[in-house]
Design a protein around this motif. Structure first.
Motif, PDB file in Angstrom:
ATOM      1  N   ASN A 207      13.768  44.933  86.522  1.00  0.00           N
ATOM      2  CA  ASN A 207      13.528  44.346  85.080  1.00  0.00           C
ATOM      3  C   ASN A 207      12.978  42.972  85.403  1.00  0.00           C
ATOM      4  O   ASN A 207      12.600  42.758  84.460  1.00  0.00           O
ATOM      5  N   ALA A 208      13.995  42.305  86.215  1.00  0.00           N
ATOM      6  CA  ALA A 208      13.507  40.817  86.465  1.00  0.00           C
ATOM      7  C   ALA A 208      12.253  40.941  86.221  1.00  0.00           C
ATOM      8  O   ALA A 208      11.508  39.856  86.147  1.00  0.00           O
ATOM      9  N   VAL A 209      11.593  41.518  87.860  1.00  0.00           N
ATOM     10  CA  VAL A 209      10.326  41.614  87.883  1.00  0.00           C
ATOM     11  C   VAL A 209       9.056  41.183  86.619  1.00  0.00           C
ATOM     12  O   VAL A 209       8.498  40.647  86.258  1.00  0.00           O
ATOM     13  N   ASN A 210       9.671  42.760  85.767  1.00  0.00           N
ATOM     14  CA  ASN A 210       9.476  43.428  85.119  1.00  0.00           C
ATOM     15  C   ASN A 210       8.979  41.510  83.384  1.00  0.00           C
ATOM     16  O   ASN A 210       7.789  41.049  83.656  1.00  0.00           O
ATOM     17  N   ALA A 211      10.080  41.199  83.550  1.00  0.00           N
ATOM     18  CA  ALA A 211      10.008  40.280  83.126  1.00  0.00           C
ATOM     19  C   ALA A 211       9.625  38.741  83.347  1.00  0.00           C
ATOM     20  O   ALA A 211       8.592  37.878  82.719  1.00  0.00           O
ATOM     21  N   ILE A 212       9.617  38.661  84.444  1.00  0.00           N
ATOM     22  CA  ILE A 212       8.756  37.554  85.047  1.00  0.00           C
ATOM     23  C   ILE A 212       7.068  37.627  84.688  1.00  0.00           C
ATOM     24  O   ILE A 212       6.365  36.818  84.515  1.00  0.00           O
ATOM     25  N   MET A 213       6.626  38.681  84.813  1.00  0.00           N
ATOM     26  CA  MET A 213       5.137  39.350  85.283  1.00  0.00           C
ATOM     27  C   MET A 213       5.199  38.948  83.436  1.00  0.00           C
ATOM     28  O   MET A 213       4.085  38.807  83.295  1.00  0.00           O
ATOM     29  N   GLN A 214       5.748  39.172  82.313  1.00  0.00           N
ATOM     30  CA  GLN A 214       5.890  39.097  80.947  1.00  0.00           C
ATOM     31  C   GLN A 214       5.660  37.883  80.696  1.00  0.00           C
ATOM     32  O   GLN A 214       4.776  37.821  79.501  1.00  0.00           O
ATOM     33  N   ASP A 215       7.026  37.027  81.170  1.00  0.00           N
ATOM     34  CA  ASP A 215       7.732  35.453  80.607  1.00  0.00           C
ATOM     35  C   ASP A 215       7.980  35.202  81.677  1.00  0.00           C
ATOM     36  O   ASP A 215       9.087  34.124  81.524  1.00  0.00           O
ATOM     37  N   GLU A 216       6.759  34.643  82.315  1.00  0.00           N
ATOM     38  CA  GLU A 216       7.626  33.807  83.302  1.00  0.00           C
ATOM     39  C   GLU A 216       8.003  32.525  82.714  1.00  0.00           C
ATOM     40  O   GLU A 216       8.815  32.307  83.678  1.00  0.00           O
ATOM     41  N   ALA A 217       7.688  31.906  81.991  1.00  0.00           N
ATOM     42  CA  ALA A 217       8.492  30.632  80.952  1.00  0.00           C
ATOM     43  C   ALA A 217       9.659  30.399  81.130  1.00  0.00           C
ATOM     44  O   ALA A 217       9.967  29.615  80.926  1.00  0.00           O
ATOM     45  N   THR A 218      10.286  31.325  80.692  1.00  0.00           N
ATOM     46  CA  THR A 218      11.667  31.855  79.796  1.00  0.00           C
ATOM     47  C   THR A 218      12.199  31.498  81.204  1.00  0.00           C
ATOM     48  O   THR A 218      13.825  30.629  81.206  1.00  0.00           O
ATOM     49  N   LEU A 219      11.567  32.497  81.659  1.00  0.00           N
ATOM     50  CA  LEU A 219      12.897  32.348  83.584  1.00  0.00           C
ATOM     51  C   LEU A 219      12.635  31.122  84.424  1.00  0.00           C
ATOM     52  O   LEU A 219      13.956  30.849  84.767  1.00  0.00           O
ATOM     53  N   LEU A 220      11.627  30.896  84.284  1.00  0.00           N
ATOM     54  CA  LEU A 220      11.034  29.233  85.328  1.00  0.00           C
ATOM     55  C   LEU A 220      11.964  28.584  83.892  1.00  0.00           C
ATOM     56  O   LEU A 220      12.481  27.834  85.064  1.00  0.00           O
ATOM     57  N   GLY A 221      12.144  28.785  82.655  1.00  0.00           N
ATOM     58  CA  GLY A 221      12.818  27.564  82.883  1.00  0.00           C
ATOM     59  C   GLY A 221      14.385  27.247  82.418  1.00  0.00           C
ATOM     60  O   GLY A 221      14.952  26.866  83.169  1.00  0.00           O
ATOM     61  N   LEU A 222      14.528  28.920  82.487  1.00  0.00           N
ATOM     62  CA  LEU A 222      16.465  28.868  82.622  1.00  0.00           C
ATOM     63  C   LEU A 222      16.921  28.697  83.349  1.00  0.00           C
ATOM     64  O   LEU A 222      17.845  28.159  84.988  1.00  0.00           O
ATOM     65  N   ALA A 223      15.625  29.214  84.863  1.00  0.00           N
ATOM     66  CA  ALA A 223      15.953  27.913  86.951  1.00  0.00           C
ATOM     67  C   ALA A 223      16.201  26.437  86.592  1.00  0.00           C
ATOM     68  O   ALA A 223      16.163  26.029  87.745  1.00  0.00           O
ATOM     69  N   ASN A 224      15.179  26.531  85.805  1.00  0.00           N
ATOM     70  CA  ASN A 224      15.092  24.969  85.776  1.00  0.00           C
ATOM     71  C   ASN A 224      16.707  23.710  85.149  1.00  0.00           C
ATOM     72  O   ASN A 224      16.719  22.954  85.646  1.00  0.00           O
TER      73      ASN A 224
END
Ligand code: FE2
Ligand code: FE2
Length: 482
Positions: A207-224
Protein backbone atom coordinates in the motif's frame (compact mmCIF):
# COMPACT_ATOMS: atom_id res chain seq x y z
CA UNK A 1 20.82 -10.20 -41.82
CA UNK A 2 20.26 -6.65 -40.61
CA UNK A 3 23.17 -5.35 -38.63
CA UNK A 4 22.79 -4.74 -34.93
CA UNK A 5 22.92 -0.96 -34.94
CA UNK A 6 19.88 -0.57 -37.15
CA UNK A 7 17.84 -2.91 -34.97
CA UNK A 8 18.87 -1.00 -31.88
CA UNK A 9 18.10 2.38 -33.39
CA UNK A 10 14.77 1.10 -34.48
CA UNK A 11 13.93 -0.15 -31.02
CA UNK A 12 14.82 3.14 -29.41
CA UNK A 13 12.90 5.27 -31.86
CA UNK A 14 9.43 4.96 -30.23
CA UNK A 15 10.93 5.86 -26.86
CA UNK A 16 12.71 8.85 -28.36
CA UNK A 17 9.70 10.16 -30.30
CA UNK A 18 7.25 9.38 -27.53
CA UNK A 19 9.40 11.06 -24.89
CA UNK A 20 9.79 14.14 -27.05
CA UNK A 21 6.05 14.38 -27.54
CA UNK A 22 5.22 13.89 -23.86
CA UNK A 23 7.75 16.53 -22.76
CA UNK A 24 6.59 19.13 -25.26
CA UNK A 25 2.91 18.43 -24.87
CA UNK A 26 3.04 18.49 -21.07
CA UNK A 27 4.97 21.78 -21.15
CA UNK A 28 2.26 23.18 -23.38
CA UNK A 29 -0.47 21.88 -21.09
CA UNK A 30 1.28 23.47 -18.09
CA UNK A 31 1.65 26.67 -20.09
CA UNK A 32 -2.11 26.98 -20.45
CA UNK A 33 -2.40 27.38 -16.69
CA UNK A 34 0.23 30.12 -16.59
CA UNK A 35 -0.49 32.17 -19.71
CA UNK A 36 -3.53 33.19 -21.69
CA UNK A 37 -4.04 32.22 -25.33
CA UNK A 38 -2.45 35.34 -26.75
CA UNK A 39 0.74 35.17 -24.74
CA UNK A 40 3.95 34.81 -26.77
CA UNK A 41 5.09 31.96 -24.55
CA UNK A 42 2.12 29.91 -25.64
CA UNK A 43 2.98 30.45 -29.28
CA UNK A 44 6.50 29.27 -28.61
CA UNK A 45 5.24 26.15 -26.80
CA UNK A 46 2.78 25.44 -29.63
CA UNK A 47 5.58 25.68 -32.17
CA UNK A 48 7.73 23.26 -30.16
CA UNK A 49 4.86 20.85 -29.87
CA UNK A 50 4.05 20.94 -33.59
CA UNK A 51 7.64 19.91 -34.24
CA UNK A 52 7.11 16.84 -32.10
CA UNK A 53 3.79 15.92 -33.77
CA UNK A 54 3.83 16.60 -37.48
CA UNK A 55 7.05 14.82 -38.50
CA UNK A 56 5.71 11.70 -36.76
CA UNK A 57 2.43 11.89 -38.67
CA UNK A 58 4.32 12.25 -41.93
CA UNK A 59 6.53 9.25 -41.26
CA UNK A 60 4.27 6.96 -39.25
CA UNK A 61 0.80 7.98 -40.40
CA UNK A 62 -0.37 8.89 -36.90
CA UNK A 63 0.73 9.72 -33.37
CA UNK A 64 -1.01 7.74 -30.67
CA UNK A 65 -0.25 8.01 -26.96
CA UNK A 66 -1.93 5.62 -24.57
CA UNK A 67 -1.64 5.35 -20.81
CA UNK A 68 -1.97 1.94 -19.20
CA UNK A 69 -1.51 2.03 -15.43
CA UNK A 70 1.79 3.87 -14.96
CA UNK A 71 3.06 3.12 -18.46
CA UNK A 72 3.02 5.13 -21.64
CA UNK A 73 2.67 3.60 -25.08
CA UNK A 74 3.70 5.41 -28.25
CA UNK A 75 2.01 3.98 -31.36
CA UNK A 76 1.40 0.85 -29.28
CA UNK A 77 5.01 0.40 -28.22
CA UNK A 78 5.96 0.95 -24.61
CA UNK A 79 8.10 3.98 -23.90
CA UNK A 80 11.11 3.28 -21.67
CA UNK A 81 11.17 6.31 -19.46
CA UNK A 82 14.69 7.40 -18.46
CA UNK A 83 15.31 8.35 -14.83
CA UNK A 84 15.97 11.98 -15.76
CA UNK A 85 12.64 12.22 -17.63
CA UNK A 86 10.68 10.45 -14.95
CA UNK A 87 9.34 13.53 -13.11
CA UNK A 88 7.93 14.97 -16.32
CA UNK A 89 6.15 11.74 -17.20
CA UNK A 90 4.83 11.42 -13.71
CA UNK A 91 3.44 14.95 -13.68
CA UNK A 92 1.87 14.40 -17.08
CA UNK A 93 0.34 11.14 -15.89
CA UNK A 94 -1.20 12.96 -12.95
CA UNK A 95 -2.65 15.68 -15.17
CA UNK A 96 -4.21 13.10 -17.49
CA UNK A 97 -5.52 11.00 -14.61
CA UNK A 98 -7.20 14.01 -13.09
CA UNK A 99 -9.02 14.58 -16.37
CA UNK A 100 -9.72 10.88 -16.90
CA UNK A 101 -8.11 10.99 -20.33
CA UNK A 102 -6.01 7.96 -21.25
CA UNK A 103 -5.47 8.34 -24.99
CA UNK A 104 -4.57 11.11 -27.41
CA UNK A 105 -4.32 10.53 -31.12
CA UNK A 106 -3.33 12.80 -33.99
CA UNK A 107 -4.06 11.28 -37.37
CA UNK A 108 -3.58 14.32 -39.62
CA UNK A 109 -0.96 17.02 -39.86
CA UNK A 110 -2.14 19.72 -37.49
CA UNK A 111 -1.67 23.50 -37.40
CA UNK A 112 -1.03 25.88 -34.55
CA UNK A 113 -4.53 27.25 -33.98
CA UNK A 114 -6.42 23.93 -33.80
CA UNK A 115 -3.69 22.56 -31.51
CA UNK A 116 -4.13 25.59 -29.27
CA UNK A 117 -7.90 25.02 -29.21
CA UNK A 118 -7.37 21.41 -28.32
CA UNK A 119 -4.90 21.98 -25.50
CA UNK A 120 -6.96 24.74 -23.85
CA UNK A 121 -9.97 22.47 -24.11
CA UNK A 122 -8.04 19.69 -22.38
CA UNK A 123 -6.67 22.06 -19.77
CA UNK A 124 -10.12 23.37 -18.83
CA UNK A 125 -11.71 19.97 -18.23
CA UNK A 126 -13.46 19.20 -14.98
CA UNK A 127 -11.61 17.00 -12.54
CA UNK A 128 -12.64 13.36 -12.27
CA UNK A 129 -15.44 13.53 -14.80
CA UNK A 130 -15.67 10.15 -16.53
CA UNK A 131 -17.30 11.58 -19.62
CA UNK A 132 -14.65 14.22 -20.30
CA UNK A 133 -13.52 12.38 -23.41
CA UNK A 134 -17.01 12.66 -24.91
CA UNK A 135 -17.09 16.37 -24.17
CA UNK A 136 -13.74 16.89 -25.90
CA UNK A 137 -14.91 14.96 -28.95
CA UNK A 138 -18.08 17.03 -29.21
CA UNK A 139 -16.19 20.28 -28.86
CA UNK A 140 -13.67 19.26 -31.52
CA UNK A 141 -16.48 18.37 -33.87
CA UNK A 142 -18.21 21.66 -33.15
CA UNK A 143 -15.00 23.56 -33.94
CA UNK A 144 -14.39 21.54 -37.11
CA UNK A 145 -11.11 20.19 -35.88
CA UNK A 146 -10.34 16.93 -37.60
CA UNK A 147 -7.70 14.32 -36.97
CA UNK A 148 -7.56 14.72 -33.19
CA UNK A 149 -9.11 12.18 -30.90
CA UNK A 150 -9.06 11.38 -27.21
CA UNK A 151 -10.02 8.29 -25.28
CA UNK A 152 -11.07 7.46 -21.75
CA UNK A 153 -8.58 6.42 -19.13
CA UNK A 154 -8.98 2.76 -18.30
CA UNK A 155 -8.73 1.56 -14.75
CA UNK A 156 -7.86 -1.81 -13.32
CA UNK A 157 -9.49 -3.43 -10.39
CA UNK A 158 -6.45 -3.68 -8.21
CA UNK A 159 -5.64 -0.02 -8.57
CA UNK A 160 -6.80 2.19 -5.78
CA UNK A 161 -7.99 5.32 -7.43
CA UNK A 162 -8.86 8.32 -5.38
CA UNK A 163 -11.54 10.59 -6.61
CA UNK A 164 -10.20 13.70 -5.04
CA UNK A 165 -6.79 14.70 -3.89
CA UNK A 166 -7.91 15.27 -0.29
CA UNK A 167 -8.87 11.58 -0.08
CA UNK A 168 -5.50 10.65 -1.45
CA UNK A 169 -3.71 12.83 1.08
CA UNK A 170 -5.70 11.30 3.89
CA UNK A 171 -4.82 7.83 2.60
CA UNK A 172 -1.11 8.69 2.39
CA UNK A 173 -1.16 10.02 5.92
CA UNK A 174 -2.91 6.90 7.15
CA UNK A 175 -0.27 4.71 5.51
CA UNK A 176 2.52 6.75 7.09
CA UNK A 177 1.18 6.40 10.61
CA UNK A 178 0.16 2.77 10.15
CA UNK A 179 3.71 2.05 9.05
CA UNK A 180 5.08 3.72 12.15
CA UNK A 181 2.74 1.46 14.12
CA UNK A 182 4.11 -1.54 12.30
CA UNK A 183 7.71 -0.69 13.15
CA UNK A 184 6.76 -0.30 16.81
CA UNK A 185 5.03 -3.65 16.74
CA UNK A 186 8.03 -5.37 15.20
CA UNK A 187 10.36 -3.86 17.79
CA UNK A 188 8.01 -4.96 20.61
CA UNK A 189 7.82 -8.42 19.15
CA UNK A 190 11.57 -8.73 19.01
CA UNK A 191 11.87 -7.66 22.62
CA UNK A 192 9.14 -10.08 23.72
CA UNK A 193 10.13 -12.81 21.24
CA UNK A 194 6.68 -12.94 19.71
CA UNK A 195 5.90 -13.96 16.15
CA UNK A 196 5.16 -11.21 13.68
CA UNK A 197 2.31 -11.04 11.22
CA UNK A 198 4.38 -10.96 8.04
CA UNK A 199 1.40 -10.92 5.68
CA UNK A 200 0.12 -7.77 7.32
CA UNK A 201 3.53 -6.13 7.06
CA UNK A 202 3.87 -7.03 3.39
CA UNK A 203 0.42 -5.73 2.56
CA UNK A 204 1.15 -2.47 4.30
CA UNK A 205 4.34 -1.98 2.30
CA UNK A 206 2.48 -2.70 -0.94
CA UNK A 207 0.00 0.00 0.00
CA UNK A 208 2.86 2.35 0.74
CA UNK A 209 4.27 1.70 -2.73
CA UNK A 210 0.88 2.45 -4.30
CA UNK A 211 0.56 5.61 -2.26
CA UNK A 212 4.01 6.82 -3.30
CA UNK A 213 3.21 6.13 -6.94
CA UNK A 214 0.06 8.22 -6.77
CA UNK A 215 0.95 10.84 -4.24
CA UNK A 216 4.68 11.05 -3.76
CA UNK A 217 4.38 14.67 -2.61
CA UNK A 218 2.45 13.95 0.58
CA UNK A 219 4.66 11.08 1.64
CA UNK A 220 7.92 12.87 0.90
CA UNK A 221 6.43 15.84 2.73
CA UNK A 222 5.66 13.71 5.77
CA UNK A 223 9.18 12.33 5.66
CA UNK A 224 10.60 15.84 5.66
CA UNK A 225 8.71 17.00 8.69
CA UNK A 226 10.90 17.24 11.72
CA UNK A 227 9.65 15.51 14.78
CA UNK A 228 11.62 15.32 18.00
CA UNK A 229 9.56 12.75 19.84
CA UNK A 230 9.84 9.53 17.97
CA UNK A 231 12.97 9.80 15.96
CA UNK A 232 13.68 6.08 15.72
CA UNK A 233 10.30 5.10 14.34
CA UNK A 234 9.99 8.08 12.04
CA UNK A 235 13.49 7.49 10.77
CA UNK A 236 12.69 3.90 9.78
CA UNK A 237 9.57 4.92 7.90
CA UNK A 238 11.30 7.84 6.21
CA UNK A 239 14.14 5.66 5.00
CA UNK A 240 11.55 3.29 3.54
CA UNK A 241 9.78 6.18 1.78
CA UNK A 242 12.93 7.75 0.36
CA UNK A 243 14.12 4.31 -0.78
CA UNK A 244 10.85 3.47 -2.54
CA UNK A 245 10.68 6.89 -4.19
CA UNK A 246 14.28 6.60 -5.39
CA UNK A 247 13.78 2.98 -6.50
CA UNK A 248 10.73 4.00 -8.45
CA UNK A 249 12.65 6.66 -10.31
CA UNK A 250 15.33 4.25 -11.47
CA UNK A 251 12.72 1.80 -12.70
CA UNK A 252 12.71 -0.97 -10.07
CA UNK A 253 9.55 -3.03 -10.71
CA UNK A 254 6.62 -2.50 -8.38
CA UNK A 255 6.87 -5.94 -6.79
CA UNK A 256 10.47 -5.36 -5.77
CA UNK A 257 9.72 -1.86 -4.54
CA UNK A 258 7.75 -3.22 -1.60
CA UNK A 259 10.72 -5.45 -0.74
CA UNK A 260 12.94 -2.41 -0.91
CA UNK A 261 10.53 -0.63 1.41
CA UNK A 262 10.73 -3.49 3.92
CA UNK A 263 14.52 -3.48 3.77
CA UNK A 264 14.47 0.28 4.39
CA UNK A 265 12.01 -0.06 7.22
CA UNK A 266 14.19 -2.48 9.14
CA UNK A 267 17.70 -1.33 8.27
CA UNK A 268 18.35 -0.17 11.85
CA UNK A 269 16.66 -3.12 13.53
CA UNK A 270 20.01 -3.91 15.18
CA UNK A 271 19.66 -0.71 17.20
CA UNK A 272 16.92 -2.28 19.30
CA UNK A 273 19.69 -4.21 21.03
CA UNK A 274 21.75 -1.13 21.85
CA UNK A 275 21.19 0.23 25.38
CA UNK A 276 19.11 3.42 25.40
CA UNK A 277 21.74 5.24 27.47
CA UNK A 278 24.18 4.97 24.61
CA UNK A 279 21.67 5.64 21.80
CA UNK A 280 20.32 8.78 23.41
CA UNK A 281 23.54 10.06 24.92
CA UNK A 282 23.93 13.79 24.38
CA UNK A 283 27.64 13.99 25.27
CA UNK A 284 30.39 12.66 23.08
CA UNK A 285 30.60 8.88 22.92
CA UNK A 286 33.76 7.16 24.12
CA UNK A 287 35.51 4.56 21.90
CA UNK A 288 33.80 1.60 23.58
CA UNK A 289 30.40 3.16 23.15
CA UNK A 290 31.14 3.79 19.49
CA UNK A 291 32.07 0.15 19.19
CA UNK A 292 28.61 -0.78 20.49
CA UNK A 293 26.89 1.55 18.02
CA UNK A 294 28.96 0.23 15.16
CA UNK A 295 27.83 -3.29 15.87
CA UNK A 296 24.22 -2.56 14.88
CA UNK A 297 24.50 -3.59 11.19
CA UNK A 298 25.80 -7.03 12.16
CA UNK A 299 23.33 -7.44 15.02
CA UNK A 300 20.57 -6.32 12.64
CA UNK A 301 21.51 -8.88 10.01
CA UNK A 302 21.55 -11.59 12.67
CA UNK A 303 18.20 -10.49 14.08
CA UNK A 304 16.59 -10.71 10.64
CA UNK A 305 18.19 -14.08 10.01
CA UNK A 306 16.53 -15.36 13.14
CA UNK A 307 13.08 -14.17 11.98
CA UNK A 308 12.16 -17.18 9.88
CA UNK A 309 8.76 -15.73 8.99
CA UNK A 310 10.21 -13.34 6.44
CA UNK A 311 10.95 -16.10 3.95
CA UNK A 312 12.45 -15.02 0.62
CA UNK A 313 12.30 -11.43 1.71
CA UNK A 314 14.92 -11.89 4.38
CA UNK A 315 17.95 -11.86 2.02
CA UNK A 316 17.03 -8.37 0.85
CA UNK A 317 16.44 -7.20 4.37
CA UNK A 318 19.73 -8.62 5.55
CA UNK A 319 21.49 -6.67 2.78
CA UNK A 320 19.85 -3.45 3.92
CA UNK A 321 20.77 -3.96 7.56
CA UNK A 322 24.29 -5.20 6.94
CA UNK A 323 25.35 -2.80 4.18
CA UNK A 324 23.89 0.57 5.08
CA UNK A 325 27.02 1.93 6.78
CA UNK A 326 29.53 0.11 4.57
CA UNK A 327 29.72 2.96 2.03
CA UNK A 328 30.18 2.64 -1.69
CA UNK A 329 33.96 2.26 -1.41
CA UNK A 330 33.60 -0.16 1.57
CA UNK A 331 35.54 2.14 3.86
CA UNK A 332 32.69 2.28 6.39
CA UNK A 333 31.70 -0.38 8.88
CA UNK A 334 31.53 -3.32 9.58
CA UNK A 335 35.05 -4.06 8.31
CA UNK A 336 34.96 -6.80 5.70
CA UNK A 337 37.52 -9.57 5.51
CA UNK A 338 36.77 -10.09 1.86
CA UNK A 339 35.77 -7.29 -0.54
CA UNK A 340 32.38 -7.54 -2.17
CA UNK A 341 30.08 -5.26 -4.12
CA UNK A 342 27.24 -3.57 -2.35
CA UNK A 343 23.78 -4.71 -3.43
CA UNK A 344 21.52 -2.23 -5.23
CA UNK A 345 19.18 -2.18 -2.23
CA UNK A 346 22.14 -1.56 0.06
CA UNK A 347 23.30 1.38 -2.07
CA UNK A 348 19.82 2.91 -2.14
CA UNK A 349 19.24 2.54 1.59
CA UNK A 350 22.66 4.05 2.34
CA UNK A 351 21.59 7.24 0.58
CA UNK A 352 18.12 7.38 2.13
CA UNK A 353 19.54 6.69 5.60
CA UNK A 354 22.28 9.28 5.37
CA UNK A 355 19.97 12.03 4.17
CA UNK A 356 17.27 11.37 6.74
CA UNK A 357 19.74 11.09 9.61
CA UNK A 358 21.27 14.48 8.82
CA UNK A 359 18.16 16.38 7.91
CA UNK A 360 16.43 15.59 11.17
CA UNK A 361 17.42 16.95 14.48
CA UNK A 362 18.43 14.39 17.09
CA UNK A 363 19.02 14.59 20.75
CA UNK A 364 22.66 15.50 20.25
CA UNK A 365 22.05 17.55 17.13
CA UNK A 366 19.18 19.86 17.85
CA UNK A 367 19.17 21.82 14.66
CA UNK A 368 18.80 20.11 11.36
CA UNK A 369 21.18 20.96 8.58
CA UNK A 370 19.68 22.75 5.65
CA UNK A 371 19.03 20.18 3.01
CA UNK A 372 20.86 22.20 0.37
CA UNK A 373 24.06 21.70 2.36
CA UNK A 374 23.44 18.00 2.86
CA UNK A 375 22.75 17.40 -0.80
CA UNK A 376 25.88 19.37 -1.73
CA UNK A 377 27.87 17.27 0.68
CA UNK A 378 26.37 14.07 -0.73
CA UNK A 379 27.34 15.07 -4.25
CA UNK A 380 30.87 15.75 -3.00
CA UNK A 381 31.04 12.28 -1.48
CA UNK A 382 29.63 10.69 -4.61
CA UNK A 383 31.73 7.71 -5.70
CA UNK A 384 33.23 7.47 -2.21
CA UNK A 385 30.32 7.10 0.22
CA UNK A 386 27.55 6.90 -2.35
CA UNK A 387 26.78 5.39 -5.72
CA UNK A 388 27.28 8.34 -8.12
CA UNK A 389 24.37 7.55 -10.42
CA UNK A 390 21.93 7.05 -7.55
CA UNK A 391 23.02 10.18 -5.71
CA UNK A 392 22.30 12.29 -8.78
CA UNK A 393 18.77 10.95 -9.09
CA UNK A 394 18.21 11.40 -5.36
CA UNK A 395 19.37 15.03 -5.32
CA UNK A 396 17.03 15.79 -8.19
CA UNK A 397 14.18 14.10 -6.38
CA UNK A 398 14.60 16.01 -3.11
CA UNK A 399 15.36 19.36 -4.68
CA UNK A 400 17.30 22.17 -3.07
CA UNK A 401 14.16 23.36 -1.32
CA UNK A 402 12.39 20.13 -0.35
CA UNK A 403 8.71 19.90 0.46
CA UNK A 404 7.95 21.45 3.80
CA UNK A 405 10.89 23.87 3.72
CA UNK A 406 10.13 27.23 5.31
CA UNK A 407 11.44 29.92 2.97
CA UNK A 408 11.89 33.67 2.89
CA UNK A 409 10.96 35.33 -0.41
CA UNK A 410 12.38 38.48 -1.97
CA UNK A 411 8.99 40.11 -1.39
CA UNK A 412 9.65 39.69 2.34
CA UNK A 413 6.86 37.13 2.51
CA UNK A 414 7.33 33.79 4.22
CA UNK A 415 6.05 30.52 2.81
CA UNK A 416 6.25 26.76 2.94
CA UNK A 417 7.21 24.70 -0.10
CA UNK A 418 4.22 22.57 -1.06
CA UNK A 419 5.15 21.31 -4.51
CA UNK A 420 8.41 20.79 -6.40
CA UNK A 421 8.43 21.51 -10.14
CA UNK A 422 8.97 18.40 -12.18
CA UNK A 423 11.24 20.25 -14.58
CA UNK A 424 14.67 20.03 -12.95
CA UNK A 425 15.66 23.40 -14.39
CA UNK A 426 12.90 24.99 -12.30
CA UNK A 427 13.84 23.22 -9.10
CA UNK A 428 14.40 26.55 -7.32
CA UNK A 429 10.88 27.76 -8.26
CA UNK A 430 8.51 25.45 -6.37
CA UNK A 431 4.93 26.18 -5.39
CA UNK A 432 4.77 27.82 -2.01
CA UNK A 433 1.97 28.29 0.51
CA UNK A 434 2.33 31.83 1.84
CA UNK A 435 1.96 32.27 5.56
CA UNK A 436 1.22 35.42 7.49
CA UNK A 437 1.13 36.42 11.10
CA UNK A 438 -2.11 37.61 12.59
CA UNK A 439 -3.80 37.45 15.99
CA UNK A 440 -0.81 35.87 17.63
CA UNK A 441 -0.26 33.01 15.23
CA UNK A 442 0.87 32.06 11.76
CA UNK A 443 -1.91 31.41 9.27
CA UNK A 444 -2.20 29.82 5.90
CA UNK A 445 -2.32 32.23 2.94
CA UNK A 446 -2.68 31.50 -0.74
CA UNK A 447 -0.53 29.10 -2.74
CA UNK A 448 1.74 30.80 -5.26
CA UNK A 449 3.76 29.41 -8.13
CA UNK A 450 7.28 30.86 -8.11
CA UNK A 451 7.44 30.48 -11.89
CA UNK A 452 4.88 33.26 -12.25
CA UNK A 453 6.14 36.27 -14.18
CA UNK A 454 5.16 39.83 -13.46
CA UNK A 455 3.67 41.20 -16.70
CA UNK A 456 5.07 44.71 -16.24
CA UNK A 457 8.61 44.00 -15.04
CA UNK A 458 8.88 40.76 -17.08
CA UNK A 459 10.70 39.29 -14.10
CA UNK A 460 9.66 36.58 -11.67
CA UNK A 461 7.07 37.78 -9.18
CA UNK A 462 8.70 36.01 -6.27
CA UNK A 463 12.07 34.36 -5.67
CA UNK A 464 13.39 32.41 -2.71
CA UNK A 465 16.05 34.25 -0.74
CA UNK A 466 16.84 31.52 1.76
CA UNK A 467 15.50 28.67 3.85
CA UNK A 468 14.55 29.39 7.45
CA UNK A 469 14.49 27.20 10.53
CA UNK A 470 10.80 26.63 11.45
CA UNK A 471 11.74 26.05 15.10
CA UNK A 472 13.03 29.58 15.34
CA UNK A 473 9.63 30.90 14.33
CA UNK A 474 7.63 28.32 16.24
CA UNK A 475 5.97 27.14 13.06
CA UNK A 476 4.62 23.62 12.84
CA UNK A 477 5.23 22.85 9.17
CA UNK A 478 2.95 19.81 9.21
CA UNK A 479 -0.09 21.98 9.79
CA UNK A 480 0.53 23.86 6.58
CA UNK A 481 1.59 20.94 4.46
CA UNK A 482 -1.09 18.33 5.07
FE1 FE2 B 1 22.19 2.56 10.92
FE1 FE2 C 1 19.49 4.55 10.00
Amino acid sequence: MPDKTTIQDHEHLPTKLGTEFVIKFSRLLKGTTLYDRKNVNIDRLIKDCLQAINPVIKSEGHLFIKIVRDNFFFNNIKINVGADKYPIFKAFLQEMRKRRIGEIEFSKVIEGEPLKDFVYLLSGLEENNESNYLYVEKQLEYRDIEGVEVGKLEYFRDEEIFVDSEDLKRYSKEIYFKTIGLVKEVVDNINNQKVLNVRKAKRLMQNAVNAIMQDEATLLGLANIKNYDEYTFNHSVNVAIYSIALGQRIGIPKKHLSHLGMAGLFHDIGKTKIPKEILNKTEKLDPEEWEVIRAHPVIGAETIMRMKEWGELSTRMIDGAFEHHLRYDLKGYPKLSRKRKLSLFGRIITIADFYDALVRPRVYNRFPYVSEKILGFMLERSGKDFDPALVKVFVNMIGIFPLGTLVLLNTNEMGIVTQIQEDSEQIDRPKVCLIYYSDGEYRKGKIVDLREIDETTKDYKRTIVKALDPNEYNINVAEFLI
